[in-house]
Motif scaffolding. Structure first.
Motif, PDB file in Angstrom:
ATOM      1  N   MET B   1     -42.739  11.352  16.205  1.00 54.63           N
ATOM      2  CA  MET B   1     -42.810  12.745  16.686  1.00 54.63           C
ATOM      3  C   MET B   1     -43.442  12.819  18.067  1.00 54.63           C
ATOM      4  N   GLY B   2     -43.531  14.036  18.572  1.00 55.83           N
ATOM      5  CA  GLY B   2     -44.200  14.208  19.857  1.00 55.83           C
ATOM      6  C   GLY B   2     -43.231  14.325  21.002  1.00 55.83           C
ATOM      7  N   ALA B   3     -42.125  13.620  20.915  1.00 55.97           N
ATOM      8  CA  ALA B   3     -41.134  13.650  21.990  1.00 55.97           C
ATOM      9  C   ALA B   3     -40.120  14.765  21.756  1.00 55.97           C
ATOM     10  N   THR B   4     -39.703  15.358  22.839  1.00 53.07           N
ATOM     11  CA  THR B   4     -38.711  16.433  22.754  1.00 53.07           C
ATOM     12  C   THR B   4     -37.396  15.903  22.202  1.00 53.07           C
ATOM     13  N   LYS B   5     -36.784  16.684  21.302  1.00 49.86           N
ATOM     14  CA  LYS B   5     -35.523  16.275  20.679  1.00 49.86           C
ATOM     15  C   LYS B   5     -34.334  16.692  21.544  1.00 49.86           C
ATOM     16  N   THR B   6     -34.266  16.123  22.707  1.00 52.67           N
ATOM     17  CA  THR B   6     -33.269  16.471  23.713  1.00 52.67           C
ATOM     18  C   THR B   6     -31.854  16.450  23.171  1.00 52.67           C
ATOM     19  N   GLU B   7     -31.547  15.454  22.385  1.00 53.49           N
ATOM     20  CA  GLU B   7     -30.178  15.228  21.927  1.00 53.49           C
ATOM     21  C   GLU B   7     -29.639  16.348  21.045  1.00 53.49           C
ATOM     22  N   HIS B   8     -30.508  17.192  20.563  1.00 51.29           N
ATOM     23  CA  HIS B   8     -30.054  18.258  19.669  1.00 51.29           C
ATOM     24  C   HIS B   8     -29.619  19.515  20.412  1.00 51.29           C
ATOM     25  N   PHE B   9     -29.798  19.508  21.727  1.00 48.71           N
ATOM     26  CA  PHE B   9     -29.486  20.716  22.471  1.00 48.71           C
ATOM     27  C   PHE B   9     -28.328  20.459  23.434  1.00 48.71           C
ATOM     28  N   THR B  10     -27.763  21.532  23.948  1.00 45.97           N
ATOM     29  CA  THR B  10     -26.617  21.376  24.833  1.00 45.97           C
ATOM     30  C   THR B  10     -27.071  20.853  26.192  1.00 45.97           C
ATOM     31  N   GLU B  11     -26.098  20.358  26.945  1.00 42.59           N
ATOM     32  CA  GLU B  11     -26.413  19.821  28.263  1.00 42.59           C
ATOM     33  C   GLU B  11     -26.966  20.918  29.174  1.00 42.59           C
ATOM     34  N   LYS B  12     -26.361  22.065  29.073  1.00 41.14           N
ATOM     35  CA  LYS B  12     -26.811  23.210  29.874  1.00 41.14           C
ATOM     36  C   LYS B  12     -28.255  23.569  29.564  1.00 41.14           C
ATOM     37  N   GLN B  13     -28.540  23.608  28.283  1.00 38.82           N
ATOM     38  CA  GLN B  13     -29.892  23.967  27.873  1.00 38.82           C
ATOM     39  C   GLN B  13     -30.897  22.954  28.387  1.00 38.82           C
ATOM     40  N   ASN B  14     -30.521  21.692  28.295  1.00 37.86           N
ATOM     41  CA  ASN B  14     -31.408  20.646  28.806  1.00 37.86           C
ATOM     42  C   ASN B  14     -31.554  20.720  30.320  1.00 37.86           C
ATOM     43  N   ASP B  15     -30.460  21.004  30.998  1.00 41.66           N
ATOM     44  CA  ASP B  15     -30.487  21.105  32.461  1.00 41.66           C
ATOM     45  C   ASP B  15     -31.464  22.177  32.928  1.00 41.66           C
ATOM     46  N   ILE B  16     -31.312  23.352  32.320  1.00 40.41           N
ATOM     47  CA  ILE B  16     -32.178  24.467  32.707  1.00 40.41           C
ATOM     48  C   ILE B  16     -33.628  24.145  32.377  1.00 40.41           C
ATOM     49  N   ALA B  17     -33.821  23.559  31.201  1.00 45.76           N
ATOM     50  CA  ALA B  17     -35.183  23.228  30.767  1.00 45.76           C
ATOM     51  C   ALA B  17     -35.842  22.235  31.727  1.00 45.76           C
ATOM     52  N   ILE B  18     -35.053  21.283  32.207  1.00 45.20           N
ATOM     53  CA  ILE B  18     -35.604  20.285  33.131  1.00 45.20           C
ATOM     54  C   ILE B  18     -36.045  20.937  34.437  1.00 45.20           C
ATOM     55  N   LEU B  19     -35.222  21.841  34.934  1.00 45.16           N
ATOM     56  CA  LEU B  19     -35.592  22.555  36.157  1.00 45.16           C
ATOM     57  C   LEU B  19     -36.841  23.402  35.934  1.00 45.16           C
ATOM     58  N   ALA B  20     -36.848  24.125  34.830  1.00 46.17           N
ATOM     59  CA  ALA B  20     -37.999  24.987  34.539  1.00 46.17           C
ATOM     60  C   ALA B  20     -39.267  24.160  34.374  1.00 46.17           C
ATOM     61  N   LYS B  21     -39.119  23.065  33.700  1.00 48.65           N
ATOM     62  CA  LYS B  21     -40.277  22.202  33.463  1.00 48.65           C
ATOM     63  C   LYS B  21     -40.855  21.703  34.794  1.00 48.65           C
ATOM     64  N   ALA B  22     -39.953  21.337  35.693  1.00 49.07           N
ATOM     65  CA  ALA B  22     -40.398  20.835  36.997  1.00 49.07           C
ATOM     66  C   ALA B  22     -41.190  21.897  37.747  1.00 49.07           C
ATOM     67  N   LEU B  23     -40.847  23.154  37.518  1.00 50.96           N
ATOM     68  CA  LEU B  23     -41.561  24.247  38.186  1.00 50.96           C
ATOM     69  C   LEU B  23     -42.748  24.741  37.353  1.00 50.96           C
ATOM     70  N   GLY B  24     -42.958  24.109  36.246  1.00 53.22           N
ATOM     71  CA  GLY B  24     -43.985  24.556  35.320  1.00 53.22           C
ATOM     72  C   GLY B  24     -45.374  24.046  35.604  1.00 53.22           C
ATOM     73  N   HIS B  25     -45.708  23.916  36.867  1.00 54.65           N
ATOM     74  CA  HIS B  25     -47.062  23.511  37.246  1.00 54.65           C
ATOM     75  C   HIS B  25     -47.414  24.142  38.588  1.00 54.65           C
ATOM     76  N   PRO B  26     -48.589  24.795  38.654  1.00 55.44           N
ATOM     77  CA  PRO B  26     -48.954  25.521  39.873  1.00 55.44           C
ATOM     78  C   PRO B  26     -48.910  24.667  41.139  1.00 55.44           C
ATOM     79  N   ALA B  27     -49.248  23.397  41.019  1.00 52.30           N
ATOM     80  CA  ALA B  27     -49.221  22.518  42.190  1.00 52.30           C
ATOM     81  C   ALA B  27     -47.791  22.398  42.714  1.00 52.30           C
ATOM     82  N   ARG B  28     -46.847  22.326  41.824  1.00 54.43           N
ATOM     83  CA  ARG B  28     -45.457  22.172  42.238  1.00 54.43           C
ATOM     84  C   ARG B  28     -44.907  23.482  42.791  1.00 54.43           C
TER      85      ARG B  28
END
Lengths: 112, 112
Positions: B1-28
DNA sequence: TTATTATATTGCAATATTACGATAAATAAT
DNA sequence: ATTATTTATCGTAATATTGCAATATAATAA
Protein backbone atom coordinates in the motif's frame (compact mmCIF):
# COMPACT_ATOMS: atom_id res chain seq x y z
CA UNK A 1 12.56 18.57 7.54
CA UNK A 2 10.05 16.90 5.35
CA UNK A 3 7.27 19.36 5.95
CA UNK A 4 6.44 22.09 3.45
CA UNK A 5 7.70 25.54 4.46
CA UNK A 6 4.31 27.13 4.02
CA UNK A 7 5.15 30.24 6.01
CA UNK A 8 7.77 31.37 3.52
CA UNK A 9 5.30 31.81 0.70
CA UNK A 10 2.47 34.23 0.06
CA UNK A 11 -1.11 33.44 0.96
CA UNK A 12 -2.06 33.38 -2.69
CA UNK A 13 0.69 30.96 -3.53
CA UNK A 14 -0.35 28.68 -0.71
CA UNK A 15 -4.02 28.93 -1.70
CA UNK A 16 -3.36 27.88 -5.26
CA UNK A 17 -1.00 25.15 -4.15
CA UNK A 18 -3.63 23.72 -1.80
CA UNK A 19 -6.20 23.56 -4.59
CA UNK A 20 -3.72 22.03 -7.00
CA UNK A 21 -2.59 19.52 -4.44
CA UNK A 22 -6.18 18.46 -3.80
CA UNK A 23 -6.54 17.75 -7.51
CA UNK A 24 -3.17 16.02 -7.64
CA UNK A 25 -4.48 12.48 -7.43
CA UNK A 26 -6.28 10.53 -10.17
CA UNK A 27 -8.90 9.26 -7.73
CA UNK A 28 -9.86 12.80 -6.84
CA UNK A 29 -9.99 13.81 -10.49
CA UNK A 30 -12.20 10.76 -11.05
CA UNK A 31 -14.47 11.90 -8.24
CA UNK A 32 -14.80 15.36 -9.80
CA UNK A 33 -15.42 13.74 -13.18
CA UNK A 34 -18.14 11.59 -11.70
CA UNK A 35 -19.81 14.50 -9.93
CA UNK A 36 -19.91 16.29 -13.27
CA UNK A 37 -21.24 13.28 -15.16
CA UNK A 38 -24.14 12.52 -12.90
CA UNK A 39 -26.85 15.07 -13.33
CA UNK A 40 -28.40 14.76 -9.93
CA UNK A 41 -25.48 15.65 -7.78
CA UNK A 42 -24.46 12.43 -6.26
CA UNK A 43 -23.84 10.72 -3.02
CA UNK A 44 -22.26 7.49 -1.98
CA UNK A 45 -22.31 5.38 -5.12
CA UNK A 46 -18.92 6.83 -5.89
CA UNK A 47 -17.69 3.82 -3.99
CA UNK A 48 -19.12 1.54 -6.70
CA UNK A 49 -17.57 3.63 -9.44
CA UNK A 50 -14.00 3.73 -8.24
CA UNK A 51 -11.63 0.81 -7.73
CA UNK A 52 -10.83 1.79 -4.18
CA UNK A 53 -12.05 0.74 -0.79
CA UNK A 54 -14.70 2.79 0.95
CA UNK A 55 -12.42 4.26 3.64
CA UNK A 56 -9.98 5.37 0.96
CA UNK A 57 -12.68 7.16 -0.99
CA UNK A 58 -14.03 8.73 2.16
CA UNK A 59 -10.55 10.08 2.78
CA UNK A 60 -10.24 11.49 -0.75
CA UNK A 61 -13.65 13.13 -0.39
CA UNK A 62 -12.48 14.70 2.84
CA UNK A 63 -9.45 16.17 1.13
CA UNK A 64 -11.55 17.65 -1.65
CA UNK A 65 -13.86 19.03 1.01
CA UNK A 66 -10.99 20.51 3.01
CA UNK A 67 -9.69 22.25 -0.08
CA UNK A 68 -13.18 23.63 -0.58
CA UNK A 69 -13.64 22.02 -3.97
CA UNK A 70 -16.72 20.03 -2.99
CA UNK A 71 -19.43 20.29 -0.40
CA UNK A 72 -21.41 17.56 1.29
CA UNK A 73 -24.90 17.78 2.70
CA UNK A 74 -26.33 14.97 4.77
CA UNK A 75 -29.49 13.38 3.41
CA UNK A 76 -30.70 10.63 5.63
CA UNK A 77 -28.09 7.93 5.82
CA UNK A 78 -26.21 9.14 2.79
CA UNK A 79 -24.31 12.30 1.98
CA UNK A 80 -24.81 14.35 -1.13
CA UNK A 81 -21.58 15.73 -2.50
CA UNK A 82 -21.28 18.40 -5.13
CA UNK A 83 -18.74 20.69 -6.67
CA UNK A 84 -18.31 24.18 -5.29
CA UNK A 85 -18.23 26.34 -8.36
CA UNK A 86 -16.81 29.39 -6.62
CA UNK A 87 -13.65 27.69 -5.50
CA UNK A 88 -13.17 26.08 -8.89
CA UNK A 89 -13.58 29.48 -10.51
CA UNK A 90 -10.90 30.89 -8.26
CA UNK A 91 -8.55 28.22 -9.47
CA UNK A 92 -9.48 28.82 -13.05
CA UNK A 93 -8.84 32.54 -12.68
CA UNK A 94 -5.27 31.80 -11.76
CA UNK A 95 -4.74 30.16 -15.14
CA UNK A 96 -6.47 32.95 -16.98
CA UNK A 97 -4.02 35.34 -15.35
CA UNK A 98 -1.10 33.19 -16.42
CA UNK A 99 -2.40 33.00 -19.97
CA UNK A 100 -2.72 36.77 -20.16
CA UNK A 101 0.81 37.26 -18.93
CA UNK A 102 2.20 34.73 -21.36
CA UNK A 103 0.38 36.38 -24.22
CA UNK A 104 2.02 39.69 -23.37
CA UNK A 105 5.41 38.07 -23.50
CA UNK A 106 4.59 36.50 -26.83
CA UNK A 107 6.77 33.54 -26.16
CA UNK A 108 10.01 35.51 -26.49
CA UNK A 109 11.47 33.16 -24.00
CA UNK A 110 14.93 31.63 -24.32
CA UNK A 111 15.25 29.98 -27.70
CA UNK A 112 12.19 27.80 -27.64
CA UNK B 1 0.00 0.00 0.00
CA UNK B 2 0.93 3.64 0.07
CA UNK B 3 1.47 4.04 -3.65
CA UNK B 4 -1.13 5.60 -5.88
CA UNK B 5 -3.11 3.06 -7.90
CA UNK B 6 -2.44 4.81 -11.19
CA UNK B 7 -3.38 1.86 -13.35
CA UNK B 8 -6.99 1.96 -12.22
CA UNK B 9 -7.68 5.37 -13.66
CA UNK B 10 -7.92 6.73 -17.18
CA UNK B 11 -4.99 8.30 -18.95
CA UNK B 12 -6.71 11.65 -18.93
CA UNK B 13 -7.34 11.48 -15.24
CA UNK B 14 -3.73 10.61 -14.59
CA UNK B 15 -2.51 13.36 -16.91
CA UNK B 16 -4.50 16.04 -15.15
CA UNK B 17 -3.54 14.69 -11.75
CA UNK B 18 0.15 14.80 -12.65
CA UNK B 19 -0.10 18.43 -13.70
CA UNK B 20 -2.08 19.36 -10.61
CA UNK B 21 0.32 17.52 -8.38
CA UNK B 22 3.26 19.37 -9.89
CA UNK B 23 1.55 22.64 -9.00
CA UNK B 24 0.62 21.37 -5.58
CA UNK B 25 3.44 23.05 -3.71
CA UNK B 26 3.81 26.75 -2.91
CA UNK B 27 7.48 26.75 -3.93
CA UNK B 28 6.55 25.52 -7.38
CA UNK B 29 3.78 28.09 -7.68
CA UNK B 30 6.35 30.69 -6.64
CA UNK B 31 8.67 29.47 -9.37
CA UNK B 32 5.91 29.78 -11.98
CA UNK B 33 5.08 33.25 -10.61
CA UNK B 34 8.69 34.29 -10.90
CA UNK B 35 9.07 32.98 -14.43
CA UNK B 36 6.04 35.06 -15.35
CA UNK B 37 7.32 38.18 -13.62
CA UNK B 38 10.76 38.32 -15.14
CA UNK B 39 10.66 39.53 -18.69
CA UNK B 40 13.82 37.90 -19.89
CA UNK B 41 12.94 34.45 -18.78
CA UNK B 42 15.40 33.78 -16.06
CA UNK B 43 17.61 31.08 -14.81
CA UNK B 44 19.30 30.43 -11.56
CA UNK B 45 18.43 33.56 -9.65
CA UNK B 46 15.33 31.70 -8.61
CA UNK B 47 17.61 30.42 -5.87
CA UNK B 48 18.05 34.00 -4.64
CA UNK B 49 14.35 34.67 -4.84
CA UNK B 50 13.06 31.73 -2.85
CA UNK B 51 13.78 30.90 0.79
CA UNK B 52 14.97 27.42 0.01
CA UNK B 53 18.37 25.85 -0.47
CA UNK B 54 19.72 25.34 -3.97
CA UNK B 55 19.29 21.56 -4.05
CA UNK B 56 15.68 21.90 -2.96
CA UNK B 57 14.91 24.36 -5.73
CA UNK B 58 16.70 22.20 -8.25
CA UNK B 59 14.43 19.38 -7.21
CA UNK B 60 11.28 21.48 -7.55
CA UNK B 61 12.42 22.60 -10.99
CA UNK B 62 12.91 19.00 -11.94
CA UNK B 63 9.38 18.15 -10.93
CA UNK B 64 7.94 21.02 -12.94
CA UNK B 65 10.08 19.87 -15.85
CA UNK B 66 8.93 16.25 -15.52
CA UNK B 67 5.33 17.36 -15.56
CA UNK B 68 6.12 19.31 -18.72
CA UNK B 69 5.18 22.65 -17.24
CA UNK B 70 8.57 24.24 -17.78
CA UNK B 71 11.51 23.73 -20.05
CA UNK B 72 15.18 24.36 -19.44
CA UNK B 73 17.78 25.20 -22.02
CA UNK B 74 21.46 25.27 -21.14
CA UNK B 75 23.21 28.59 -21.68
CA UNK B 76 26.81 28.36 -20.72
CA UNK B 77 27.07 27.59 -17.05
CA UNK B 78 23.51 28.51 -16.33
CA UNK B 79 20.16 27.12 -17.36
CA UNK B 80 17.32 29.14 -18.77
CA UNK B 81 13.93 27.95 -17.59
CA UNK B 82 10.63 28.95 -19.05
CA UNK B 83 6.99 28.00 -18.99
CA UNK B 84 5.69 25.63 -21.61
CA UNK B 85 2.49 27.26 -22.76
CA UNK B 86 1.12 24.20 -24.48
CA UNK B 87 1.04 22.09 -21.37
CA UNK B 88 -0.43 24.88 -19.35
CA UNK B 89 -3.13 25.32 -21.97
CA UNK B 90 -3.99 21.66 -21.70
CA UNK B 91 -4.50 22.08 -18.01
CA UNK B 92 -6.58 25.17 -18.52
CA UNK B 93 -8.77 23.38 -21.03
CA UNK B 94 -9.72 20.90 -18.36
CA UNK B 95 -11.18 23.70 -16.28
CA UNK B 96 -12.98 25.21 -19.22
CA UNK B 97 -14.64 21.85 -19.75
CA UNK B 98 -15.66 21.70 -16.12
CA UNK B 99 -17.07 25.21 -16.27
CA UNK B 100 -19.15 24.36 -19.30
CA UNK B 101 -20.57 21.29 -17.65
CA UNK B 102 -21.39 23.15 -14.48
CA UNK B 103 -23.15 25.87 -16.44
CA UNK B 104 -25.38 23.26 -18.07
CA UNK B 105 -26.38 21.97 -14.68
CA UNK B 106 -27.19 25.48 -13.57
CA UNK B 107 -26.30 24.67 -10.02
CA UNK B 108 -29.38 22.55 -9.42
CA UNK B 109 -27.31 20.60 -7.01
CA UNK B 110 -28.53 19.48 -3.57
CA UNK B 111 -29.69 22.43 -1.57
CA UNK B 112 -26.69 24.68 -1.93
C1' DT C 1 45.82 23.49 -15.63
C1' DT C 2 43.42 25.42 -11.87
C1' DA C 3 40.00 28.01 -9.98
C1' DT C 4 35.26 29.75 -10.24
C1' DT C 5 30.46 29.56 -11.08
C1' DA C 6 26.01 27.30 -11.86
C1' DT C 7 23.29 23.41 -11.62
C1' DA C 8 22.41 18.48 -10.65
C1' DT C 9 22.71 14.35 -7.90
C1' DT C 10 23.22 11.55 -3.76
C1' DG C 11 22.08 10.22 0.74
C1' DC C 12 19.47 10.78 4.55
C1' DA C 13 16.14 12.39 8.20
C1' DA C 14 11.57 14.21 9.03
C1' DT C 15 7.12 14.28 7.60
C1' DA C 16 3.09 13.39 4.55
C1' DT C 17 0.25 10.58 1.64
C1' DT C 18 -2.07 6.45 0.15
C1' DA C 19 -4.62 2.51 1.04
C1' DC C 20 -7.24 -0.63 3.72
C1' DG C 21 -9.18 -3.62 7.57
C1' DA C 22 -11.59 -2.98 11.63
C1' DT C 23 -14.69 -0.42 13.91
C1' DA C 24 -17.64 3.45 15.18
C1' DA C 25 -21.62 6.50 14.50
C1' DA C 26 -25.93 7.74 12.75
C1' DT C 27 -30.11 7.10 10.37
C1' DA C 28 -33.71 4.03 8.24
C1' DA C 29 -36.27 -0.13 7.93
C1' DT C 30 -38.27 -4.25 10.09
C1' DA D 1 -35.34 -2.91 20.04
C1' DT D 2 -32.84 -5.09 16.34
C1' DT D 3 -30.91 -5.07 12.00
C1' DA D 4 -29.32 -3.20 7.80
C1' DT D 5 -27.22 0.71 5.30
C1' DT D 6 -24.16 4.47 4.69
C1' DT D 7 -20.39 7.20 5.80
C1' DA D 8 -16.59 8.47 8.97
C1' DT D 9 -12.69 7.49 11.90
C1' DC D 10 -8.78 4.86 13.85
C1' DG D 11 -4.72 2.34 13.44
C1' DT D 12 -1.16 0.88 10.74
C1' DA D 13 1.91 -0.54 6.84
C1' DA D 14 3.92 0.86 2.51
C1' DT D 15 5.43 4.45 -0.11
C1' DA D 16 6.25 9.34 -1.47
C1' DT D 17 7.60 14.03 -0.62
C1' DT D 18 10.26 17.75 1.37
C1' DG D 19 14.46 19.78 2.56
C1' DC D 20 19.29 20.12 3.02
C1' DA D 21 24.43 19.13 3.51
C1' DA D 22 27.80 17.13 0.91
C1' DT D 23 29.36 16.13 -3.34
C1' DA D 24 29.46 15.63 -8.34
C1' DT D 25 29.28 17.59 -12.95
C1' DA D 26 29.99 20.81 -16.52
C1' DA D 27 31.17 25.09 -18.58
C1' DT D 28 33.76 29.27 -18.25
C1' DA D 29 37.65 32.37 -16.56
C1' DA D 30 42.18 33.18 -15.01
Amino acid sequence: MGATKTEHFTEKQNDIAILAKALGHPARIAIIDYLLKVDTCICGDIVNELPLAQPTISQHLKELKNAGLIKGTIEGTSVCYCIDEKVLEKFQNYFIKISNRLEKKKNNCCKL
